[in-house]
Design an enzyme around this catalytic site. Structure first.
Site, PDB file in Angstrom:
ATOM      1  N   ASN A 119      13.347   8.561  31.241  1.00 58.88           N
ATOM      2  CA  ASN A 119      14.589   9.825  32.805  1.00 58.88           C
ATOM      3  C   ASN A 119      13.693  10.233  33.306  1.00 58.88           C
ATOM      4  O   ASN A 119      14.156   9.903  35.106  1.00 58.88           O
ATOM      5  CB  ASN A 119      14.865  10.274  31.794  1.00 58.88           C
ATOM      6  CG  ASN A 119      16.306  10.249  31.412  1.00 58.88           C
ATOM      7  OD1 ASN A 119      17.118   8.974  31.227  1.00 58.88           O
ATOM      8  ND2 ASN A 119      16.721  10.873  30.049  1.00 58.88           N
TER       9      ASN A 119
ATOM     10  N   THR B 163       4.356   8.218  30.398  1.00 59.74           N
ATOM     11  CA  THR B 163       4.532   8.577  29.353  1.00 59.74           C
ATOM     12  C   THR B 163       3.998   9.283  28.726  1.00 59.74           C
ATOM     13  O   THR B 163       3.206  10.269  28.900  1.00 59.74           O
ATOM     14  CB  THR B 163       3.901   7.670  29.442  1.00 59.74           C
ATOM     15  OG1 THR B 163       2.047   7.729  28.561  1.00 59.74           O
ATOM     16  CG2 THR B 163       3.038   6.642  30.115  1.00 59.74           C
TER      17      THR B 163
ATOM     18  N   LYS C 222       0.651  15.106  28.002  1.00 60.56           N
ATOM     19  CA  LYS C 222      -0.273  16.104  27.587  1.00 60.56           C
ATOM     20  C   LYS C 222      -1.007  16.070  26.568  1.00 60.56           C
ATOM     21  O   LYS C 222      -1.888  16.992  25.953  1.00 60.56           O
ATOM     22  CB  LYS C 222       0.559  17.290  27.169  1.00 60.56           C
ATOM     23  CG  LYS C 222       2.278  17.655  27.753  1.00 60.56           C
ATOM     24  CD  LYS C 222       3.065  18.529  26.781  1.00 60.56           C
ATOM     25  CE  LYS C 222       4.150  19.464  27.232  1.00 60.56           C
ATOM     26  NZ  LYS C 222       5.155  17.726  27.485  1.00 60.56           N
TER      27      LYS C 222
ATOM     28  N   ALA D 204       7.302  22.106  34.151  1.00 61.47           N
ATOM     29  CA  ALA D 204       7.356  20.792  35.092  1.00 61.47           C
ATOM     30  C   ALA D 204       6.921  21.073  36.231  1.00 61.47           C
ATOM     31  O   ALA D 204       5.907  20.610  36.237  1.00 61.47           O
ATOM     32  CB  ALA D 204       8.786  21.128  34.830  1.00 61.47           C
TER      33      ALA D 204
ATOM     34  N   LEU E 131       6.950  23.736  37.958  1.00 59.96           N
ATOM     35  CA  LEU E 131       6.346  25.409  37.906  1.00 59.96           C
ATOM     36  C   LEU E 131       4.765  25.203  38.820  1.00 59.96           C
ATOM     37  O   LEU E 131       4.174  24.482  37.749  1.00 59.96           O
ATOM     38  CB  LEU E 131       6.859  26.362  36.966  1.00 59.96           C
ATOM     39  CG  LEU E 131       8.542  26.230  37.008  1.00 59.96           C
ATOM     40  CD1 LEU E 131       8.628  27.313  35.752  1.00 59.96           C
ATOM     41  CD2 LEU E 131       8.808  27.207  37.732  1.00 59.96           C
TER      42      LEU E 131
ATOM     43  N   GLY F 184      20.614  15.848  25.129  1.00 58.82           N
ATOM     44  CA  GLY F 184      19.165  15.320  25.794  1.00 58.82           C
ATOM     45  C   GLY F 184      18.730  16.840  26.161  1.00 58.82           C
ATOM     46  O   GLY F 184      17.442  16.379  26.914  1.00 58.82           O
TER      47      GLY F 184
ATOM     48  N   ASP G 255       4.467  21.510  21.315  1.00 54.72           N
ATOM     49  CA  ASP G 255       4.686  21.574  22.158  1.00 54.72           C
ATOM     50  C   ASP G 255       4.096  22.619  23.309  1.00 54.72           C
ATOM     51  O   ASP G 255       2.949  22.392  23.625  1.00 54.72           O
ATOM     52  CB  ASP G 255       5.870  20.719  22.795  1.00 54.72           C
ATOM     53  CG  ASP G 255       6.216  20.467  24.180  1.00 54.72           C
ATOM     54  OD1 ASP G 255       5.412  19.697  24.675  1.00 54.72           O
ATOM     55  OD2 ASP G 255       6.748  21.189  25.099  1.00 54.72           O
TER      56      ASP G 255
ATOM     57  N   LYS H 212       0.936  22.516  25.053  1.00 54.74           N
ATOM     58  CA  LYS H 212       0.701  23.714  26.431  1.00 54.74           C
ATOM     59  C   LYS H 212      -0.168  24.708  26.677  1.00 54.74           C
ATOM     60  O   LYS H 212      -0.598  24.993  27.697  1.00 54.74           O
ATOM     61  CB  LYS H 212       2.248  24.023  26.905  1.00 54.74           C
ATOM     62  CG  LYS H 212       2.924  23.002  27.033  1.00 54.74           C
ATOM     63  CD  LYS H 212       4.401  23.108  27.274  1.00 54.74           C
ATOM     64  CE  LYS H 212       4.871  22.241  27.570  1.00 54.74           C
ATOM     65  NZ  LYS H 212       6.951  22.433  27.400  1.00 54.74           N
TER      66      LYS H 212
ATOM     67  N   GLY I 268      13.950  19.257  32.876  1.00 54.11           N
ATOM     68  CA  GLY I 268      15.144  18.157  33.837  1.00 54.11           C
ATOM     69  C   GLY I 268      14.486  17.270  34.691  1.00 54.11           C
ATOM     70  O   GLY I 268      13.146  17.843  34.798  1.00 54.11           O
TER      71      GLY I 268
END
Length: 808
Positions: A452, A531, A555, A587, A589, A640, A654, A658, A776
């Site tokens: 996406n 990926t 990441k 994303a 930011l 999604g 996750d 981060k 998004g």
């Protein structure tokens, strides 16, 4: 082994021609390197062409001049040359082979002594031929001793040209003679530079004529490829020995290469490319001093190669003005004297200084006035450059203070020639090269990951390329999915990229991917990694080692084990490559930018906290107890918002990664194990197959209902929060589900938002807050484009100092 039939005789068909220049054969060390190159790159059905060792031809010219002048230095020069050859022979061969070869060489010196007793001027070509003959015999003997059966061929035995001015080859006669000399069981080492004319007299092809010899032999044998091994690893945008910041031209169109050679490019002889037009052989220029370095390819290429520009120059020239040079007679003169440039409307030609007498004699019969003016020329060479108005304007601006006599562009569409009243200096060449080619760097981008976000990135690319000046020379050249790959060296049209991938992508291996990326033909290459693949992130070290930049939303590399992460940082710094990953957290930011800026500016970051998961932000902003948690999770999955397996989000891994990425950006050497992580998935559900987990998702409801009820009793809410803090040298880091008062900055967010709170020496009483959409496809793709523009702006100012291993 390939073969062909000539005059009903089966003969060798050379697949590769390898030509080694004088600098490549200049010393014992150089010759040993050439032997190694031949061992790794040649087969018996190939042919090696050689120049004289080092500056032997210059020594022979000096001996010839001393002989004409009856100089007292003649005997000394001959003895010095004899000793130089002896050192090479005995330094490279075993004693018995060396003695045999040197005895043969002494016969040549005896022949020279006889010529000196009569008229040396009658033997000039034979004298100059000694250099190539000695070089070919020596290399053939070394190869026979160490590598494979080999023998030397004197090109005067087969190569017939009309004369040593035009150097036009009689291909039929030459091919017939050569076919009888070649041996399919031995590697042939052939002399460059020398030939015989139609009368059978020895002659030469002019200085640097060995390259021409190599391509002639390619045409005679229908060779598929010619490699010119020299002291420079390709063709550059200017002579790299004069312009250290010149750029390698990885791919040069044939017509442009031909024009570069005609105008005096130091790598290409003026006639080098002519024979290749007969058989379509491929030309490759490489460095014998750095054989693993990709060189320059000459061939038929698309728009990227056609945008390249090169600056060249020549001194010791004459501008000749005469009415006899107008129109057709001017065309005749232009070709007869191989003029560098001119204007046939005004009767002007630029010729070499040495041609003045011949031109005067040619014009004498016309009885017209002629004017000779000493000049130099500087030229811009590139595909159809004479019709590229912006380049012409820039060229004129670069020379406005040097009072050019004229600008010529009517005779060759691939060059713009400026005629100057003073010699071209290295300083002038550097200045003009900078002004004309400063924005000509070509940057290739390879997009890995076509999900996406990858699709969205590609959809945004056409408008970005057209409206952002920093992306002017950016070309989409590769698309990579988990199973398929599409590479197009001449670029993939961004508007049609997805369709091109569907129609032309092929299966690939990791080795094939690395080989192509490592040998890319661009000034810079950027891999945009979209990926989620850990294995792909493990290729970063090899990317960096090959000078390839990375923009990553992936990441894994940034949160890899500490030693692996630090190794990648070291490699990136060593090879001067960029590693940008703003979209690894938040994303689009700018949290990564903010932390890097504070860190590099001298601030000291003491605390980082916030809500880093758009998925968990959505879930806990929406979860109010009115419906079971499992129903909310099911809705997020169908929309999604979660990963295909929601446990990836609920595990907290996750968020843990981060927080690790941000802590490292803030200057802390943390590992993943240093961050405590609360897994929101019960042990009873953690290891189940996905379908079974989803069927038992209601088992999540009771624990979350209990946590929410307890929070409500305190007029609070539950949020999944990441916290990092350092105090007194102690580091505390964790990600967990917390109970927060409704007034907390992390409590009231728009679903899917991320919020980052940074406390530092500069931001203490009033912390730095960054908040916005943390997930998004559009915002993440936008963040990747932000990194791409940032990278291209940095690369626009990057300067590559040319390292010539054979020279400096």
């Amino acid at each position: 082994m390939s073969s062909l039939v000539v005059n009903n005789k089966l003969v060798k068909h050379a697949v590769q021609i390898h030509k080694f220049g004088g600098s490549s054969l200049a010393s014992i060390e150089c010759v040993n390197r050439v032997v190694e190159i031949i061992q790794h790159n040649c087969q018996l059905h190939d042919i090696v062409v050689v120049s004289a060792n080092g500056d032997i031809t210059d020594d022979l010219i000096e001996i010839y001049q001393f002989a004409l002048q009856n100089s007292e230095q003649l005997h000394q020069s001959i003895e010095q040359l004899k000793q130089k050859q002896r050192d090479l022979v005995f330094g490279l061969l075993n004693e018995s082979n060396a003695e045999a070869l040197f005895a043969e060489l002494l016969c040549d010196f005896e022949l020279l002594a006889k010529w000196l007793q009569i008229d040396i001027s009658e033997h000039e070509a034979e004298l100059l031929a000694f250099g190539e003959c000695w070089s070919a015999r020596l290399l053939a003997a070394i190869l026979a001793e160490r590598v494979c059966p080999s023998f030397a061929i004197d090109s005067r035995e087969f190569l017939v040209i009309n004369n040593d001015v035009d150097c036009q080859v009689d291909y039929d006669v030459s091919q017939n003679h050569l076919s009888q000399l070649l041996d399919v069981q031995k590697l042939a080492v052939i002399t460059g530079y020398i030939a015989k004319n139609t009368l059978g007299l020895p002659c030469t092809l002019g200085r640097n004529g060995s390259d021409y010899s190599a391509t002639i032999i390619a045409a005679l044998t229908n060779a598929q490829n010619v490699t010119l091994w020299t002291d420079v690893d390709g063709i550059y945008s200017a002579d790299p020995r004069v312009v250290p910041l010149s750029r390698k031209l990885h791919r040069v169109p044939r017509s442009v290469a031909k024009e570069l050679g005609r105008l005096g490019n130091p790598v290409l002889h003026a006639k080098t490319l002519q024979p290749l037009e007969r058989v379509g052989s491929h030309l490759h220029v490489a460095s014998s001093f750095d054989p693993d370095m990709p060189g320059t390819e000459v061939g038929d290429f698309g728009q990227i190669a056609k945008q390249e520009l090169s600056v060249t120059y020549a001194n010791d020239l004459l501008l000749v003005q005469s009415e006899s040079f107008v129109g057709e007679s001017g065309q005749l003169a232009f070709h007869k004297f191989s003029a560098i440039s001119g204007d046939l409307d005004d009767g002007q030609l630029v010729i070499h200084l040495s041609q003045q007498k011949a031109v005067s004699e040619w014009l004498a019969s016309d009885d017209t006035e002629v004017k000779f003016t000493p000049v130099s020329v500087m030229a811009i060479v590139g595909h159809n450059v004479a019709r590229r108005g912006n380049v012409k304007a820039r060229f004129k601006r670069a020379l406005k203070h040097h009072q050019p006599i004229a600008f010529f562009n009517q005779l060759h569409s691939d060059s713009l020639v400026s005629v100057l009243p003073q010699p071209c200096t290295g300083e002038l060449l550097n200045n003009v090269h900078h002004d004309v080619t400063k924005d000509a760097r070509h940057i290739g981008i390879v997009v890995a990951g076509l999900g996406n976000i990858g699709q969205c990135f590609i959809e945004l690319l056409p408008q970005q390329l057209s409206r952002v000046s920093a992306l002017e020379n950016v070309h989409l050249v590769g698309l990579v999915s988990s199973k398929k790959i599409l590479f197009q060296s001449d670029g993939i049209e961004a508007e049609c990229a997805t369709q091109a991938f569907e129609e032309h992508a092929v299966d690939y291996s990791e080795e094939a991917l690395l080989e192509w990326l490592s040998n890319h033909p661009y000034d810079e290459l950027i891999v945009v990694d979209i990926t989620p693949s850990e294995s792909f992130s493990q290729l970063y070290s090899q990317f960096f080692a090959n000078g390839i930049h990375v923009i990553g939303a992936n990441k894994w590399a940034a949160s890899a084990p500490l030693n692996e992460y630090q190794r990648n940082l070291t490699l990136a710094e060593k090879h001067q490559v960029l590693w940008l990953g703003n979209t690894t957290v938040g994303a689009g930011l700018p949290i990564n930018h903010a932390l890097e800026d504070l860190q590099q500016s001298g601030d000291n970051i003491v605390e980082i906290s916030g809500i880093f998961s758009g998925t968990l932000s959505w879930l806990f902003e929406k979860y109010d107890g009115s419906s079971p948690f499992s129903e909310l999770m099911s809705q997020a999955l169908s929309d999604g918002i979660t990963e295909p397996d929601p446990r990836e989000d609920l595990s907290g891994r996750d968020v843990q990664r981060k927080l690790l990425i941000l802590a490292r950006l803030a200057g802390f050497e943390l590992s993943l194990e240093d961050i405590a992580c609360e897994n929101l998935v019960p042990e009873s559900l953690a290891a189940l197959p996905l379908n079974e987990f989803l069927s038992r998702a209601e088992e999540l409801n009771a624990p979350f209902k209990e946590r929410l009820a307890a929070a409500k009793k305190m007029s609070s809410c539950i949020r999944y929060v990441a916290r990092f803090k350092t105090e007194g040298g102690e580091v505390q880091a964790k990600v967990s589900l917390e109970t927060l008062p409704q007034s907390d900055a992390f409590a009231a967010l728009t679903p899917c938002d991320n919020v980052f709170k940074v406390v530092s020496n500069w931001y203490q009483e009033n912390a730095l807050i960054i908040r916005g959409p943390g997930a998004g496809r559009e915002v993440t793709a936008g963040g990747l484009h932000s990194d791409l523009v940032n990278a291209c702006r940095q690369l626009a100012n990057k300067q590559h100092q040319v390292k010539l291993k054979g020279i400096n």
